[in-house]
Design a protein around this motif. Structure first.
Motif, mmCIF file in Angstrom:
data_model
loop_
_atom_site.group_PDB
_atom_site.id
_atom_site.type_symbol
_atom_site.label_atom_id
_atom_site.label_comp_id
_atom_site.label_asym_id
_atom_site.label_seq_id
_atom_site.Cartn_x
_atom_site.Cartn_y
_atom_site.Cartn_z
ATOM 1 N N GLY A 1 -4.429 -6.787 0.717
ATOM 2 C CA GLY A 1 -5.656 -6.894 -0.038
ATOM 3 C C GLY A 1 -5.825 -8.301 -0.576
ATOM 4 O O GLY A 1 -5.338 -9.274 0.004
ATOM 5 N N THR B 1 -13.055 -10.529 -7.800
ATOM 6 C CA THR B 1 -12.851 -9.080 -7.914
ATOM 7 C C THR B 1 -11.685 -8.684 -7.011
ATOM 8 O O THR B 1 -11.868 -8.001 -6.001
ATOM 9 C CB THR B 1 -14.125 -8.305 -7.521
ATOM 10 N N ASP C 1 -7.840 -7.105 -5.726
ATOM 11 C CA ASP C 1 -7.147 -5.819 -5.778
ATOM 12 C C ASP C 1 -5.916 -5.879 -6.675
ATOM 13 O O ASP C 1 -5.491 -4.860 -7.226
ATOM 14 C CB ASP C 1 -6.691 -5.405 -4.372
ATOM 15 N N ASP D 1 -13.017 -3.045 -11.799
ATOM 16 C CA ASP D 1 -12.509 -1.769 -11.292
ATOM 17 C C ASP D 1 -11.714 -1.940 -10.002
ATOM 18 O O ASP D 1 -10.924 -1.063 -9.644
ATOM 19 C CB ASP D 1 -13.666 -0.801 -11.052
ATOM 20 N N SER D 2 -11.913 -3.050 -9.297
ATOM 21 C CA SER D 2 -11.209 -3.261 -8.038
ATOM 22 C C SER D 2 -9.712 -3.447 -8.233
ATOM 23 O O SER D 2 -8.923 -3.214 -7.307
ATOM 24 C CB SER D 2 -11.769 -4.502 -7.324
ATOM 25 N N SER E 1 -6.121 -2.689 -8.919
ATOM 26 C CA SER E 1 -5.256 -1.508 -8.983
ATOM 27 C C SER E 1 -3.808 -1.858 -9.293
ATOM 28 O O SER E 1 -2.975 -0.962 -9.444
ATOM 29 C CB SER E 1 -5.313 -0.743 -7.663
ATOM 30 N N SER F 1 -5.773 3.161 -6.207
ATOM 31 C CA SER F 1 -6.221 2.009 -5.431
ATOM 32 C C SER F 1 -7.694 2.097 -5.075
ATOM 33 O O SER F 1 -8.235 3.160 -4.775
ATOM 34 C CB SER F 1 -5.412 1.900 -4.142
ATOM 35 N N ALA F 2 -8.330 0.932 -5.110
ATOM 36 C CA ALA F 2 -9.679 0.788 -4.567
ATOM 37 C C ALA F 2 -9.563 0.346 -3.118
ATOM 38 O O ALA F 2 -8.475 0.075 -2.615
ATOM 39 C CB ALA F 2 -10.466 -0.237 -5.383
ATOM 40 N N THR G 1 -10.299 -5.568 -0.730
ATOM 41 C CA THR G 1 -11.466 -6.433 -0.594
ATOM 42 C C THR G 1 -11.221 -7.618 0.328
ATOM 43 O O THR G 1 -12.096 -8.447 0.505
ATOM 44 C CB THR G 1 -11.866 -6.972 -1.972
#
Length: 321
Positions: A154, A217, A219, A267-268, A270, A315-316, A319
């Motif tokens: 990520g 943004t 991870d 929010d991304s 984690s 996890s998101a 990105t």
């Protein structure tokens, strides 16, 4: 790395030892100026005499310090000195060494004198524009690597990168990850770019001037932000005073920037790993719990002091793709 660590700093504070008097000109090194030439001085004799001098001046690890200065002046690996103890230094070599010994005795960090330090297998340029990387920060790199190496790749952001030490090291230990690094200081970023250019394989690190995350943004986040309290700032050892205040001061309890970072996490994110001062991890862990990281854990540094916090949340989608 051979500079003053945070653990040594805390030990110095707890002993409450008054600072040594300002170092006189290093008489341990002979000079022929304005008098008859001094007798030839062999390498081992010089090491022993300067070690005694540094000890009287309160310099930590005194023998290591003179060995590193000699290796710098003689342009050889430090361990090579042990094969040349009978070597006689030339007047030119002594002239080059003498002011360096004086600067070190007066509290200037070894890394600023030689211009470099070792960090996680990298040789990094060091200047007063950024914090000298400490050995305990290598633990932060190892903790982040272990936590992320088996995850889908990520986007990882190093916040407050300074010399670039953390970001450059992680770009080599996590080669599949996208790595960004931010700093608010243009001078620090220039130094980080200089270090990046000296290490093939780190070119993909994206360096940017920003306040904390800025527009990123990611991870995952890794950070060694300023964490000294106002009280600690008022009693810094001489070596630490050569680091920029911007890289040291963390406010009344040392956590001003850590609070801002945790509050601003998108929010991304984690995963987060933070290096902190002694006594601060519990507060940081509570702040992370309030932001949805259910079970933060702490880890200890090289002196078995609780100094790090790591936390995860669901996890998101990565990105970096």
């Amino acid at each position: 790395m051979t500079g003053l660590t945070m653990d040594a700093f805390c030990a110095m504070k707890s002993r409450a030892v008054p600072p040594p008097a300002k170092a006189p000109y290093p008489a341990c090194l002979p000079t022929g100026h304005h008098r008859a030439p001094s007798p030839a001085l062999k390498l081992l004799d010089l090491i022993q005499r300067t070690t005694d001098y540094f000890t009287k001046q309160g310099v930590a690890s005194p023998r290591l310090q003179i060995e590193c200065l000699l290796a710098h002046v003689l342009q050889m690996p430090r361990m090579q000195l042990y094969l040349q103890f009978e070597r006689t230094l030339t007047p030119a070599e002594l002239d080059a060494l003498r002011p360096l010994v004086k600067r070190r005795a007066e509290g200037e960090p070894l890394q600023h004198i030689t211009g470099t330090t070792g960090f996680h297998g990298l040789t990094l340029a060091c200047t007063p524009d950024a914090l000298v990387p400490r050995p305990e920060t290598e633990v932060l790199v190892d903790l982040a690597t272990e936590a992320l190496k088996d995850r889908p790749p990520g986007h990882l952001a190093d916040i407050g990168t300074g010399t670039g030490a953390i970001a450059l090291a992680l770009s080599l230990t996590l080669p599949a990850w996208r790595i960004s690094a931010t700093d608010v200081s243009p001078a620090a970023l220039d130094l980080a770019r200089r270090n990046q250019s000296a290490h093939p394989g780190t070119e993909r690190v994206e360096l940017a001037q920003a306040d904390l995350l800025g527009p990123l943004t990611p991870d995952a986040v890794v950070a060694n932000l300023p964490y000294l309290t106002d009280a600690e700032m008022a009693s810094l050892p001489p070596e630490v005073k050569h680091d920029p205040e911007l890289a040291l001061r963390g406010g009344s309890d040392g956590l001003d920037l850590v609070r801002r970072l945790i509050a601003s996490l998108p929010d991304s994110v984690s995963f987060i790993a933070l290096e902190l001062g002694p006594g601060q991890p519990a507060t940081a862990a509570a702040l992370l719990k309030a932001r949805g990281f259910p079970a933060p854990r702490t880890a200890s540094d090289l002196a078995d002091r609780e100094r790090f916090v790591l936390a995860e949340r669901p996890s998101a989608i990565p990105t970096a793709q």
